[in-house]
Design an enzyme around this catalytic site. Structure first.
Site, PDB file in Angstrom:
ATOM      1  N   GLU A 234     -88.362  16.490 -24.017  1.00 35.03           N
ATOM      2  CA  GLU A 234     -88.544  17.213 -25.286  1.00 35.03           C
ATOM      3  C   GLU A 234     -90.036  17.374 -25.604  1.00 35.03           C
ATOM      4  OE1 GLU A 234     -85.728  14.526 -27.178  1.00 35.03           O
ATOM      5  OE2 GLU A 234     -84.560  16.261 -27.833  1.00 35.03           O
TER       6      GLU A 234
ATOM      7  N   GLU B 250     -79.179  12.018 -22.706  1.00 40.37           N
ATOM      8  CA  GLU B 250     -78.748  11.341 -23.937  1.00 40.37           C
ATOM      9  C   GLU B 250     -77.248  11.079 -23.983  1.00 40.37           C
ATOM     10  OE1 GLU B 250     -81.001  13.704 -23.772  1.00 40.37           O
ATOM     11  OE2 GLU B 250     -82.641  13.342 -25.175  1.00 40.37           O
TER      12      GLU B 250
HETATM   13  C1  3H9 Z   1     -83.819   9.829 -26.036  1.00 44.83           C
HETATM   14  O1  3H9 Z   1     -84.851  10.043 -25.472  1.00 44.83           O
HETATM   15  C2  3H9 Z   1     -83.454  10.451 -27.346  1.00 44.83           C
HETATM   16  C3  3H9 Z   1     -84.325  11.621 -27.651  1.00 44.83           C
HETATM   17  O2  3H9 Z   1     -83.578  12.792 -27.669  1.00 44.83           O
HETATM   18  C4  3H9 Z   1     -85.169  11.449 -28.881  1.00 44.83           C
HETATM   19  C5  3H9 Z   1     -84.440  11.169 -30.127  1.00 44.83           C
HETATM   20  C6  3H9 Z   1     -85.293  11.267 -31.384  1.00 44.83           C
HETATM   21  N1  3H9 Z   1     -86.321   2.710 -23.460  1.00 44.83           N
HETATM   22  O3  3H9 Z   1     -83.914   1.407 -14.992  1.00 44.83           O
HETATM   23  P1  3H9 Z   1     -85.028   0.499 -14.616  1.00 44.83           P
HETATM   24  C7  3H9 Z   1     -86.470  -0.264 -19.304  1.00 44.83           C
HETATM   25  S1  3H9 Z   1     -82.676   8.750 -25.385  1.00 44.83           S
HETATM   26  C8  3H9 Z   1     -86.497   1.402 -23.358  1.00 44.83           C
HETATM   27  O4  3H9 Z   1     -84.710  -0.820 -14.026  1.00 44.83           O
HETATM   28  P2  3H9 Z   1     -85.895   2.364 -12.600  1.00 44.83           P
HETATM   29  C9  3H9 Z   1     -85.242  -0.895 -18.666  1.00 44.83           C
HETATM   30  O5  3H9 Z   1     -84.421  -1.489 -19.635  1.00 44.83           O
HETATM   31  C10 3H9 Z   1     -83.461   8.109 -23.925  1.00 44.83           C
HETATM   32  N2  3H9 Z   1     -86.491   0.733 -22.189  1.00 44.83           N
HETATM   33  O6  3H9 Z   1     -86.110   1.234 -13.692  1.00 44.83           O
HETATM   34  C11 3H9 Z   1     -85.888  -1.890 -17.733  1.00 44.83           C
HETATM   35  O7  3H9 Z   1     -86.273  -3.029 -18.494  1.00 44.83           O
HETATM   36  P3  3H9 Z   1     -86.098  -4.526 -17.898  1.00 44.83           P
HETATM   37  C12 3H9 Z   1     -83.376   9.060 -22.803  1.00 44.83           C
HETATM   38  C13 3H9 Z   1     -86.281   1.458 -21.084  1.00 44.83           C
HETATM   39  O8  3H9 Z   1     -87.216   2.607 -12.014  1.00 44.83           O
HETATM   40  C14 3H9 Z   1     -87.159  -1.173 -17.278  1.00 44.83           C
HETATM   41  O9  3H9 Z   1     -87.423  -0.184 -18.280  1.00 44.83           O
HETATM   42  N3  3H9 Z   1     -83.882   8.446 -21.606  1.00 44.83           N
HETATM   43  C15 3H9 Z   1     -86.088   2.828 -21.126  1.00 44.83           C
HETATM   44  O10 3H9 Z   1     -84.751   2.041 -11.728  1.00 44.83           O
HETATM   45  C16 3H9 Z   1     -87.053  -0.513 -15.941  1.00 44.83           C
HETATM   46  O11 3H9 Z   1     -85.897   0.299 -15.929  1.00 44.83           O
HETATM   47  C17 3H9 Z   1     -83.075   7.755 -20.754  1.00 44.83           C
HETATM   48  O12 3H9 Z   1     -81.897   7.654 -20.948  1.00 44.83           O
HETATM   49  C18 3H9 Z   1     -86.129   3.470 -22.372  1.00 44.83           C
HETATM   50  N4  3H9 Z   1     -85.993   4.800 -22.491  1.00 44.83           N
HETATM   51  O13 3H9 Z   1     -85.438   3.650 -13.429  1.00 44.83           O
HETATM   52  C19 3H9 Z   1     -83.759   7.157 -19.553  1.00 44.83           C
HETATM   53  N5  3H9 Z   1     -85.882   3.262 -19.863  1.00 44.83           N
HETATM   54  O14 3H9 Z   1     -86.930  -4.533 -16.654  1.00 44.83           O
HETATM   55  C20 3H9 Z   1     -83.229   5.782 -19.280  1.00 44.83           C
HETATM   56  C21 3H9 Z   1     -85.971   2.189 -19.064  1.00 44.83           C
HETATM   57  O15 3H9 Z   1     -86.579  -5.373 -19.010  1.00 44.83           O
HETATM   58  N6  3H9 Z   1     -83.908   5.159 -18.189  1.00 44.83           N
HETATM   59  N7  3H9 Z   1     -86.227   1.101 -19.801  1.00 44.83           N
HETATM   60  O16 3H9 Z   1     -84.637  -4.674 -17.614  1.00 44.83           O
HETATM   61  C22 3H9 Z   1     -83.647   5.413 -16.893  1.00 44.83           C
HETATM   62  O17 3H9 Z   1     -82.841   6.257 -16.568  1.00 44.83           O
HETATM   63  C23 3H9 Z   1     -84.361   4.593 -15.854  1.00 44.83           C
HETATM   64  O18 3H9 Z   1     -84.810   3.421 -16.488  1.00 44.83           O
HETATM   65  C24 3H9 Z   1     -85.564   5.288 -15.189  1.00 44.83           C
HETATM   66  C25 3H9 Z   1     -86.320   4.251 -14.306  1.00 44.83           C
HETATM   67  C26 3H9 Z   1     -85.052   6.437 -14.307  1.00 44.83           C
HETATM   68  C27 3H9 Z   1     -86.520   5.833 -16.212  1.00 44.83           C
END
Ligand code: 3H9
Length: 708
Positions: free
Chosen positions: A110, A130
């Site tokens: 976004e 999302e």
């Molecule tokens: C959104 O954006 C809403 C909007 O429309 C705005 C509204 C106003 N936040 O997965 P990993 C942490 S909704 C906080 O093992 P990878 C995760 O918990 C969001 N923490 O790494 C982990 O912590 P820990 C939309 C997050 O390399 C660490 O980072 N976005 C977030 O295999 C490493 O993560 C998503 O849904 C976050 N957003 O994969 C993306 N993301 O080590 C969600 C990650 O303490 N994330 N963490 O357990 C992912 O898909 C994967 O984490 C990503 C990296 C591909 C980014």
């Protein structure tokens, strides 16, 4: 300037790098810091253009999900207010170039769409995931995305939550260029070029032409709803995302944003959102194992030896080959290895037909699998996985051979689904290297990997198995060496209650219908038919189920097996299967059930759908609580991860233990006590369930207290 954002000047370009490890989430302070950096660069006469990028391994991966979790649970947090920031970026008098590497997800995309231009590294991915958290894009993603890629593509992305690869993003109009070489320098070069060319620089919110569809808007919306019903059955957020995109197509920009915000607020306050965010963190928590840390030595597995080229061995070989791991696939006879390779080829052909892989990619993968009938080369692999027939003596024999052939320190894994890892390890001189790696069929598709830790298994062996799981795209869940481990052990009471209900007057299709309406991917009788009735039959015998005096024993499953009705593979099981391989009720089975019930004098009654769901699920949950109490699962949330990824439990219900929390443990406990009175000893409530119910606590609170 806050550390959350770093600014440097490269010639006349201000490079703003978001620096919020691990994934540059838009946590409190980050949007403000970006805004301040952009404003500073705009005011600086020496700056001609601005590049916004992510520090570290990725662009912005979205809003901070911890913050969203607080909102979902009503803990006072608010979503990041990005409206002002996005408008400031878009209205900036100097060109703002978004430089994407890694992933631009959710709020990250976004932000990117508010820039005047977007460039990306070739391996970057962009998406609006999302819906996977039970929400819709909340920072104008549903309004800007269709203005860049068109209504249909925007619907597809917001409904599926799947990211788009950079090349596709370029073709779809989401990106302006792919850049190569030194990423930052390439983005700076692009920014200098657009600044030189001069304005006006395009504002996404001002675009109209792309709000197009190939047919009518109504058709595009209807197709989107059909897609949502198919791939996100029973989920509210995808339908809301479509509504927000409809607003983009039919309302002025600001009104569309207001509609999106309303729908976002509705979705974030929902049970589905709480469940899906629970699952996001549950999957990541599953990788945290006491005694295993970042410093635990891990073998970097580049080659795997697999023993047994049957269904499981072949599927595991494909999972490894898909991840770039080379495989030695051994069976005892040439015929068996050839048959295994033929199945692998056939499965890959289907993937090519479905457009999942190109023929070249398949050739490369098959080239990584080396069929053989001896142990040649096993002395150099880091991991050997035994996937022979489920028989303890046979597995022990294979392990005796494996330990002789494998190099010292190699991990020795068994794909057993029920047998004791300690028993298997007992025939080797190094139990520290022995572990269970229980894949689920088809092993190249199912995401779950139960990693079974025996009493001698070392931390390094566990860490290596978890590393392999991640490398091959599985969710590894470490479980204890109890009978049936976590998944299958819980499955049995669930399956038996379903069979008992059928004996008491329900029908298999009635039970399956109730379970699929609840949200399960398949009903339990259909699952039994797919897995093969003979599989559960063999396990029942092996594990000595129903040997306790007075235990009620299902009457029909054994009979079906004795009749050779093994399920789908024989065309008959609980159901009958025709050419289309769809289950159809079989009057013969119903007769058998009613006859057996009559002979055993089982009283008949009418079952309501909710009674069926309650009885089947509470059997599952009570066993889950026992497993947790015994320490066979580390967390209630690990059990949820097992059930979602291995058994088709609906994600939006958050797993069986989370579901129990939503019902309330006191009510679940009371109902189970009633079942104990009505149906007997097998329903004895788990002590942990009683304790939590009395303390009015949830499984989530239990997990949180133990994590500290
Ligand atoms: C959104 O954006 C809403 C909007 O429309 C705005 C509204 C106003 N936040 O997965 P990993 C942490 S909704 C906080 O093992 P990878 C995760 O918990 C969001 N923490 O790494 C982990 O912590 P820990 C939309 C997050 O390399 C660490 O980072 N976005 C977030 O295999 C490493 O993560 C998503 O849904 C976050 N957003 O994969 C993306 N993301 O080590 C969600 C990650 O303490 N994330 N963490 O357990 C992912 O898909 C994967 O984490 C990503 C990296 C591909 C980014």
């Amino acid at each position: 300037m806050s550390e959350l954002v770093r600014v440097e000047r490269v010639n006349g370009v201000a490079v703003v790098a978001v620096n919020n490890p691990q994934v540059n989430a838009l946590s409190a302070g980050v949007p403000e810091a970006i805004g301040a950096a952009i404003a500073g660069a705009e005011a600086d006469p020496a700056v001609r253009a601005i590049v916004l990028m992510g520090a570290g391994k990725t662009f912005i991966a979205g809003a901070d999900i911890k913050q969203l979790e607080d909102m979902a649970w009503g803990r006072g947090s608010a979503a990041p207010e990005l409206h002002g920031l996005l408008q400031e970026i878009e209205d900036c008098s100097k060109p703002v170039v978004m430089a994407i590497h890694g992933t631009a997800l959710g709020g990250g995309l976004e932000v990117a769409m508010a820039g005047h231009y977007r460039v990306a590294a070739a391996d970057a991915q962009m998406g609006q995931p999302e819906v996977n958290l039970g929400i819709i894009p909340g920072a104008e993603g549903t309004q800007r995305l269709p203005r860049l890629v068109g209504i249909e593509k925007a619907i597809e992305m917001c409904v599926s939550g799947k990211p788009m690869k950079a090349k596709e993003g370029l073709a779809a109009g989401l990106l302006d260029a792919l850049v190569e070489g030194d990423f930052k320098q390439a983005a700076v070069n692009f920014a200098e070029a657009v600044a030189k060319r001069g304005g006006p620089h395009p504002k996404t919110r001002g675009r109209k032409a792309e709000l197009r569809t190939s047919g009518t808007l109504e058709e595009a919306l209807a197709a989107g709803r059909a897609l949502a019903a198919k791939i996100k059955r029973n989920q509210a957020a995808p339908m809301k995302a479509i509504e927000a995109i409809q607003a983009a197509a039919t309302m002025p920009y600001e009104e569309g944003c207001t509609r999106e915000r309303q729908l976002f607020q509705e979705s974030v306050a929902s049970e589905q959102c709480r469940a899906l965010i629970h699952m996001f963190f549950a999957e990541r928590a599953a990788g945290r194992i006491p005694g295993v840390s970042k410093d635990t030595p891990v073998l970097a597995v580049g080659q795997v030896g697999i023993i047994g080229a049957g269904t499981m061995g072949g599927g595991i070989a494909m999972a490894c080959a898909n991840a770039g791991i080379s495989v030695l696939l051994k069976d005892t006879e040439r015929k068996a290895v050839d048959a295994g390779m033929a199945t692998i080829r056939k499965n890959y052909e289907v993937s090519v037909q479905r457009g999942r892989f190109t023929p070249e990619a398949v050739a490369e993968r098959i080239g990584r699998i080396h069929p053989q009938t001896d142990y040649a080369g096993f002395e150099s692999v880091d991991l050997v996985i035994e996937a022979v027939f489920e028989n303890l003596e046979l597995k022990k024999k294979v392990f005796q051979e494996m330990v002789k052939m494998a190099k010292p320190g190699a991990v020795l894994a068994s794909n057993t689904s029920t047998l004791s890892i300690d028993e298997i390890a007992s025939v080797t001189p190094r139990p520290e290297s022995v572990i269970g790696m229980h894949f689920f069929s088809p092993a190249n598709v199912m995401r779950l990997l139960e990693i079974v830790k025996g009493k001698g298994t070392s931390a390094a062996t566990v860490a290596t198995a978890l590393g392999v799981a991640k490398k091959i795209g599985k969710v590894g869940v470490v479980v204890g060496n109890c009978e049936g481990f976590v998944g299958n052990r819980m499955m049995f009471p669930y399956m038996y209650e379903a069979q008992f209900m059928v004996e008491e007057g329900a029908t298999p299709e009635q039970v399956d219908r109730a379970l699929t309406r609840f949200g399960w991917a398949m009903g339990i009788f259909e699952v039994d038919d797919m897995a093969g009735l003979d599989v559960a039959w063999r396990i029942r015998k092996e594990l000595g189920h129903f040997t306790e005096p007075g235990a009620r024993r299902p009457l029909v499953a054994d009979q079906l097996c004795e009749m050779g009705r093994y399920g789908q593979k024989t065309g008959r099981g609980w159901y009958v299967y025709g050419e289309d391989r769809k289950p159809k009720p079989d009057p013969e089975v119903l007769d058998l059930i009613r006859k057996a019930a009559k002979e055993a004098d089982i009283a008949q009654k009418e079952f309501r759908e909710e009674d069926i769901v309650e009885r089947a699920l509470y059997g599952l949950i009570n066993e889950g609580a026992k497993i947790l109490e015994e320490g066979c699962a580390l967390r209630a949330s690990d059990i949820d991860v097992v059930y979602l990824n291995g058994y088709g439990f609906p994600a939006w219900r958050g797993g069986p233990m989370f579901y129990a929390d939503t019902v309330g443990l006191p009510s679940v406990y009371e109902r189970i006590r009633q079942f104990e009175k009505d149906l007997g000893q097998r329903w004895k409530p788990a002590n942990l369930l009683r304790k939590l119910a009395e303390e009015r606590k949830s499984f989530r609170e239990y997990d949180a207290e133990r994590e500290g």
